[in-house]
Design a protein around this motif. Structure first.
Motif, PDB file in Angstrom:
ATOM      1  N   PHE A  41     -10.108   3.786   3.632  1.00 16.46           N
ATOM      2  CA  PHE A  41      -9.294   4.907   3.156  1.00 16.46           C
ATOM      3  C   PHE A  41      -9.169   4.758   1.635  1.00 16.46           C
ATOM      4  O   PHE A  41      -8.589   3.788   1.156  1.00 16.46           O
ATOM      5  N   ILE A  43      -7.683   5.991  -1.956  1.00 15.20           N
ATOM      6  CA  ILE A  43      -6.512   6.744  -2.430  1.00 15.20           C
ATOM      7  C   ILE A  43      -6.564   6.902  -3.954  1.00 15.20           C
ATOM      8  O   ILE A  43      -6.565   5.911  -4.694  1.00 15.20           O
ATOM      9  N   ILE A 119      -2.004   7.631   6.540  1.00 15.09           N
ATOM     10  CA  ILE A 119      -2.408   6.232   6.786  1.00 15.09           C
ATOM     11  C   ILE A 119      -2.011   5.814   8.195  1.00 15.09           C
ATOM     12  O   ILE A 119      -2.780   5.179   8.918  1.00 15.09           O
ATOM     13  N   ILE A 127      -7.603  -0.305   2.839  1.00  9.26           N
ATOM     14  CA  ILE A 127      -7.286   0.768   1.887  1.00  9.26           C
ATOM     15  C   ILE A 127      -7.827   0.351   0.526  1.00  9.26           C
ATOM     16  O   ILE A 127      -7.643  -0.806   0.115  1.00  9.26           O
ATOM     17  N   THR A 129      -7.288   1.399  -3.306  1.00  6.84           N
ATOM     18  CA  THR A 129      -6.541   2.244  -4.239  1.00  6.84           C
ATOM     19  C   THR A 129      -7.350   2.365  -5.525  1.00  6.84           C
ATOM     20  O   THR A 129      -7.901   1.382  -6.030  1.00  6.84           O
ATOM     21  N   VAL A 138       1.199   2.102  -3.525  1.00  2.83           N
ATOM     22  CA  VAL A 138       0.832   1.477  -2.248  1.00  2.83           C
ATOM     23  C   VAL A 138       1.274   0.008  -2.206  1.00  2.83           C
ATOM     24  O   VAL A 138       1.745  -0.478  -1.182  1.00  2.83           O
ATOM     25  N   VAL A 160      -5.235  -4.181   1.403  1.00  5.26           N
ATOM     26  CA  VAL A 160      -5.437  -3.217   0.308  1.00  5.26           C
ATOM     27  C   VAL A 160      -6.242  -3.892  -0.802  1.00  5.26           C
ATOM     28  O   VAL A 160      -5.920  -5.014  -1.200  1.00  5.26           O
TER      29      VAL A 160
END
Ligand code: URA
Length: 199
Positions: A41, A43, A119, A127, A129, A138, A160
């Motif tokens: 994911f 972001i 999310i 994730i 970022t 985040v 992350v």
């Protein structure tokens, strides 16, 4: 309810959101797009002009670089990851909407429940970022992105990896920039977490 349906319901809710002043200047809400079962994911910060015109995230110059990273670097179609921003409407410096800016505190506070729900629904394996604002939100950190990039953190149990924003790479030499190597090092860490073979 299926992930698709949950995301559609959330998208519908976001489509007429009036929770902050960006609702008065936006053309389109840029909800996010991708695979509801995405392992990764991404972001970003917030929509720019092209995103605001079309309603799709990361389709301008920065988006082209991100797409190359995904398709040529990671080696999967862009449609297999999920891409969204911390704010869903374009932040600009004035009503003429000529110059972009980072989202302010109130905008982030008003909007990020959408991202949190995305999310929650998608439950990615990792994730990534992109840039300072999304990393700060985040990871709940004040540390600058150039210091924190590549250092693994955690959001509600999900690993992350913070990295540089593609726009920053483009502003600092673009394709020839050594920063591209930094981003690639970070992306490889994300791939390893997601169980995607590194070429
Ligand atoms: N930059 C972002 O952070 N997000 C977009 O969607 C486009 C450019």
């Amino acid at each position: 309810m299926s992930k698709d349906l949950k995301l559609d319901t959330l998208r519908e809710e976001a489509s007429d959101c009036q929770a902050c002043k960006l609702a008065t200047t936006r053309n389109r809400v840029v909800f996010g797009e991708g695979n509801p079962d995405a392992k990764i994911f991404f972001i970003g910060e917030g929509p720019g002009r092209q995103e605001d015109d079309t309603g799709r995230p990361f389709i301008g110059r920065a988006g082209e670089l991100l797409t190359r990273i995904i398709e040529n670097g990671i080696g999967i179609p862009r449609s297999q990851v999920y891409i969204a921003n911390i704010v869903k409407c374009r932040p600009t410096v004035d009503m003429k909407m000529e110059k972009d800016r980072a989202p302010d505190k109130e905008e982030v506070a008003a909007c990020t429940h959408f991202l949190e729900s995305q999310i929650d629904i998608i439950k990615p394996k990792v994730i990534v970022t992109l840039g300072g604002p999304s990393t700060k939100f985040v990871l709940r950190t004040e540390e600058g992105i150039t210091k924190i990039r590549g250092k693994q953190g955690e959001y509600r149990g999900i690993p992350v990896i913070p990295t540089l924003h593609p726009s920053y790479v483009l502003r600092n030499g673009g394709d020839k920039s050594p920063l591209k190597r930094d981003v690639w090092e970070d992306i490889k860490k994300a791939m390893a977490i997601a169980g995607i073979p590194i070429p």
